[in-house]
Design a protein around this motif. Structure first.
Motif, mmCIF file in Angstrom:
data_model
loop_
_atom_site.group_PDB
_atom_site.id
_atom_site.type_symbol
_atom_site.label_atom_id
_atom_site.label_comp_id
_atom_site.label_asym_id
_atom_site.label_seq_id
_atom_site.Cartn_x
_atom_site.Cartn_y
_atom_site.Cartn_z
ATOM 1 N N ASN A 122 14.369 -11.087 77.515
ATOM 2 C CA ASN A 122 13.551 -11.035 78.719
ATOM 3 C C ASN A 122 14.223 -11.754 79.885
ATOM 4 N N GLN A 123 14.871 -12.877 79.589
ATOM 5 C CA GLN A 123 15.592 -13.590 80.638
ATOM 6 C C GLN A 123 16.747 -12.729 81.189
ATOM 7 N N LEU A 124 17.399 -12.008 80.247
ATOM 8 C CA LEU A 124 18.486 -11.125 80.692
ATOM 9 C C LEU A 124 17.937 -9.982 81.545
ATOM 10 N N LYS A 125 16.806 -9.416 81.163
ATOM 11 C CA LYS A 125 16.184 -8.354 81.944
ATOM 12 C C LYS A 125 15.811 -8.848 83.340
ATOM 13 N N MET A 126 15.271 -10.072 83.399
ATOM 14 C CA MET A 126 14.890 -10.628 84.697
ATOM 15 C C MET A 126 16.127 -10.798 85.580
ATOM 16 N N LEU A 127 17.212 -11.230 84.964
ATOM 17 C CA LEU A 127 18.460 -11.375 85.725
ATOM 18 C C LEU A 127 18.919 -10.022 86.272
ATOM 19 N N LEU A 128 18.948 -8.996 85.403
ATOM 20 C CA LEU A 128 19.404 -7.674 85.824
ATOM 21 C C LEU A 128 18.481 -7.085 86.878
ATOM 22 N N SER A 129 17.161 -7.274 86.700
ATOM 23 C CA SER A 129 16.203 -6.750 87.672
ATOM 24 C C SER A 129 16.380 -7.404 89.026
ATOM 25 N N SER A 130 16.630 -8.721 89.010
ATOM 26 C CA SER A 130 16.823 -9.437 90.267
ATOM 27 C C SER A 130 18.041 -8.904 91.015
ATOM 28 N N MET A 131 19.128 -8.650 90.295
ATOM 29 C CA MET A 131 20.342 -8.130 90.934
ATOM 30 C C MET A 131 20.138 -6.714 91.458
ATOM 31 N N MET A 132 19.378 -5.899 90.704
ATOM 32 C CA MET A 132 19.148 -4.523 91.145
ATOM 33 C C MET A 132 18.262 -4.480 92.379
ATOM 34 N N VAL A 133 17.277 -5.383 92.441
ATOM 35 C CA VAL A 133 16.389 -5.426 93.599
ATOM 36 C C VAL A 133 17.144 -5.839 94.850
ATOM 37 N N ASN A 134 18.037 -6.778 94.700
ATOM 38 C CA ASN A 134 18.793 -7.279 95.858
ATOM 39 C C ASN A 134 19.917 -6.335 96.300
ATOM 40 N N ASN A 135 20.175 -5.310 95.512
ATOM 41 C CA ASN A 135 21.258 -4.370 95.866
ATOM 42 C C ASN A 135 20.720 -3.291 96.803
ATOM 43 N N SER A 136 21.452 -3.042 97.890
ATOM 44 C CA SER A 136 20.979 -2.095 98.924
ATOM 45 C C SER A 136 21.326 -0.648 98.611
ATOM 46 N N ASN A 137 22.205 -0.392 97.668
ATOM 47 C CA ASN A 137 22.634 0.975 97.360
ATOM 48 C C ASN A 137 21.954 1.557 96.132
ATOM 49 N N GLY A 138 20.914 0.906 95.635
ATOM 50 C CA GLY A 138 20.154 1.443 94.501
ATOM 51 C C GLY A 138 20.918 1.440 93.209
ATOM 52 N N MET A 139 21.807 0.464 93.010
ATOM 53 C CA MET A 139 22.569 0.388 91.771
ATOM 54 C C MET A 139 21.713 -0.213 90.663
ATOM 55 N N SER A 140 21.981 0.242 89.439
ATOM 56 C CA SER A 140 21.288 -0.293 88.257
ATOM 57 C C SER A 140 22.316 -0.826 87.273
ATOM 58 N N ILE A 141 21.879 -1.791 86.453
ATOM 59 C CA ILE A 141 22.814 -2.477 85.549
ATOM 60 C C ILE A 141 22.212 -2.496 84.148
ATOM 61 N N SER A 142 23.059 -2.234 83.168
ATOM 62 C CA SER A 142 22.638 -2.354 81.761
ATOM 63 C C SER A 142 23.722 -3.081 80.987
ATOM 64 N N VAL A 143 23.271 -3.862 79.973
ATOM 65 C CA VAL A 143 24.190 -4.594 79.103
ATOM 66 C C VAL A 143 23.963 -4.082 77.690
ATOM 67 N N VAL A 144 25.034 -3.568 77.056
ATOM 68 C CA VAL A 144 24.906 -2.904 75.748
ATOM 69 C C VAL A 144 25.975 -3.453 74.802
ATOM 70 N N LEU A 145 25.551 -3.664 73.546
ATOM 71 C CA LEU A 145 26.499 -4.071 72.499
ATOM 72 C C LEU A 145 27.139 -2.830 71.891
ATOM 73 N N ASN A 146 28.221 -3.019 71.171
ATOM 74 C CA ASN A 146 28.935 -1.895 70.568
ATOM 75 C C ASN A 146 28.090 -1.137 69.553
ATOM 76 N N ASN A 147 27.048 -1.801 68.970
ATOM 77 C CA ASN A 147 26.193 -1.124 67.989
ATOM 78 C C ASN A 147 25.069 -0.329 68.651
ATOM 79 N N GLY A 148 25.055 -0.287 69.970
ATOM 80 C CA GLY A 148 24.056 0.479 70.681
ATOM 81 C C GLY A 148 22.863 -0.315 71.149
#
Length: 598
Positions: A98-124
């Motif tokens: 949840n802390q990681l999601k909050m971090l990613l959401s905060s960065m996506m909100v502050n981005n002006s070009n509508g970029m989204s971010i995901s963090v994925v492990l090799n196992n999916g």
């Protein structure tokens, strides 16, 4: 007749109107073509440069976001927690995610070009959900096998509501061990690149694409450019060391202009293509319109020539036939032919009426031809005589002026006396014919002026036959010849030697004038012979005082004495000239006509 007035009008109109339009219809489109080609190349390359900078800014922003996520403590703590082999409490795992999601959401909100971010492990397993089929996805295989960090347009099911996106993939590395356990995927909307790409299109049917090294479209949509053109251009681009440029490719009778620019983003290549017919479509329309106008003007020229020939050329042609009657002296035939000439009440009609009136006038004039001829000869002679006076007066005044400037008062007085004698001689207009001794005396006054001016540089020798003193002669025969002799002696020499002699042989008087000047060319002598043979005294009258010399003298003598006058010219270049004037005082036919003296 080919060179009739009608044909000439047609040729003139064609040269003035049709031919220039045809030439312009060829030159102007070619000129526009070169300008459009240069401007298109400059504008396209400039637009591609701007697009390249725009793409760099988008991808650079995506790279920065991925790096910010990677170095953030929240991301590193989640990675270390997930990679532990021992069982961890579920509550702790959910809290960290949840802390990681909050971090990613905060960065996506502050981005002006509508970029989204995901963090994925090799196992999916990822921050936004798990993807067990991760290893079967094309972009993941390109990333793991070919190390392709920039992904072409696709739909990410774990980032709903965004549509097609392009992505930047960054390995998820434990900063302590520098070991990769997954990846960070930054998505940016494909529309960002597609909207800007639409501004690069050339012409009405041109296309612009963002492709990879294999020729696949990095963005949405299919490639409409023929596969062979794209494949051939892609091969040339790969072998080309330049980062950008222009390629030309022929395909099925059509020429394709392919602009390219290699981007710094992965292996992407920006390509913009347009066909030559599309690029120069407006120029082709202009050329077609100009050719149509040229054809219209050509037809108009034919119509105008026909109209003019009917209203102008036809009456003038008949008028020319009437003139042929006059040329043969058949005034009665000309008068009978005139009623057949039909003309409007315009300038041509006026000319026809005037000519008809002129025929009547000429018929009356011919009846008094003898009297008119005598008057004409007298008028011509007077005109030639009047040309002499201003000429020698002007030259003499220049001599007096030059002496006055030098302060030679005595010489000025002497020249004034000589000039006075000459003026008395010339102002006596009661008689055009004088004794030869008076003409010689006049020449002595003139040569005395020349001797004052040129001093020792000139030698003038006059030998007078006593038997010729009382013989009659027209005025001003010798002065122009002496003047020319002096003039041409000083052109290439510093001295002038003039010899004048009068001699009576049987019934002929010979007047000889010699000089040692530059001589006369054969062309000049031939010209004099030709004019004397044709009796062209009008050429002398047309001089209007601008040139009074040998032609003037010969013209006056021929006009006055007719066939009782002849002459002979002997000249050699750079040696001198000898002119012999022969006058037969027997008033009969002399034994040698033409320009030879006996």
């Amino acid at each position: 007749m080919f060179f009739s007035l009608r044909n000439r009008l047609f040729i003139i109109f064609t040269c003035l109107l049709t031919i220039p339009l045809i030439v312009l219809s060829i030159i102007i489109p070619r000129w526009f073509t070169s300008i459009i080609e240069d401007q298109t190349q400059d504008l396209t390359i400039e637009a591609m440069d701007q697009y390249s900078l725009y793409t760099d800014s988008i991808t650079t922003q995506a790279e920065d976001l991925g790096k910010q996520v990677l170095v953030n403590q929240t991301t590193q703590q989640w990675l270390r927690l997930e990679k532990k082999d021992e069982e961890i409490p579920r509550e702790q795992s959910l809290l960290q995610k949840n802390q990681l999601k909050m971090l990613l959401s905060s960065m996506m909100v502050n981005n002006s070009n509508g970029m989204s971010i995901s963090v994925v492990l090799n196992n999916g397993e990822g921050a936004w959900g798990n993807n067990p089929n991760l290893h079967n996805i094309d972009w993941f295989q390109d990333f793991t096998i070919n190390e392709q960090r920039f992904v072409k347009s696709h739909i990410d099911p774990y980032m709903p509501g965004q549509g097609n996106s392009n992505s930047y993939i960054l390995p998820l590395v434990d900063l302590n061990t520098v070991v990769s356990y997954g990846f960070i995927k930054v998505n940016f909307p494909s529309t960002l690149l597609e909207t800007a790409l639409g501004k690069i299109s050339i012409g009405k049917k041109g296309h612009a694409y963002l492709i990879d090294q294999q020729g696949a479209n990095v963005l949405e949509g299919k490639i409409d450019t023929p596969k062979w053109v794209l494949k051939n251009s892609l091969t040339k681009i790969k072998n080309n060391q330049k980062q950008k440029g222009l390629l030309e490719t022929d395909y099925h009778g059509e020429k394709y202009f392919v602009f390219f620019q290699k981007l710094a983003v992965g292996d992407w290549i920006l390509v913009s293509e347009v066909t030559k017919s599309d690029l120069f479509s407006k120029v082709n329309v202009l050329q077609r319109n100009l050719l149509l106008i040229s054809a219209f003007v050509f037809i108009l020229t034919i119509v105008a020539s026909f109209v003019l020939s009917s209203n102008i050329v036809s009456p003038l042609g008949k008028l020319a036939k009437a003139m042929k009657f006059i040329e043969r002296g058949d005034f009665t035939g000309a008068k009978s032919f005139m009623p057949t000439i039909k003309s409007s009440n315009d300038e041509v009609g006026y000319v026809v009426k005037v000519f008809d009136h002129t025929v009547d006038q000429l018929k009356n004039l011919i009846e008094t031809e003898y009297e008119a001829n005598i008057r004409r000869k007298d008028a011509e002679y007077k005109a030639l005589l009047l040309q002499i006076n201003p000429h020698f007066l002007n030259n003499t005044l220049e001599i007096i002026g030059g002496l006055a400037v030098q302060g030679k008062n005595k010489e000025v007085m002497n020249v004034s006396i000589y000039l006075g004698r000459m003026m008395r001689y010339s102002l006596n207009t009661q008689n055009d014919v004088v004794r030869l001794s008076e003409e010689i005396s006049y020449i002595r006054s003139y040569t005395d002026i020349l001797k004052v001016r040129y001093e020792d540089a000139i030698t003038i020798d006059i030998v007078e036959d006593p038997e010729t003193r009382n013989l009659p002669i027209i005025k001003f025969v010798l002065q122009p010849l002496v003047e020319n002799a002096v003039k041409y002696s000083f052109i290439e020499k510093t001295t002038a030697e003039i010899f004048i002699k009068t001699e009576k042989i049987n019934n002929q008087v010979l007047i000889v004038l010699e000089d040692k000047g530059i001589g006369m060319s054969e062309e000049v002598i031939a010209d004099l012979v030709s004019e004397e043979t044709k009796n062209e005294t009008l050429s002398v009258l047309a001089s209007k005082g601008n040139s009074i010399g040998l032609k003037n003298v010969l013209g006056r003598l021929k006009l006055y004495y007719g066939q009782n006058f002849s002459y002979k010219i002997e000249s050699e270049k750079n040696i001198g000239t000898r002119i012999t004037l022969c006058i037969n005082f027997d008033r009969g036919d002399i034994h040698d006509e033409g320009h030879h003296c006996g």
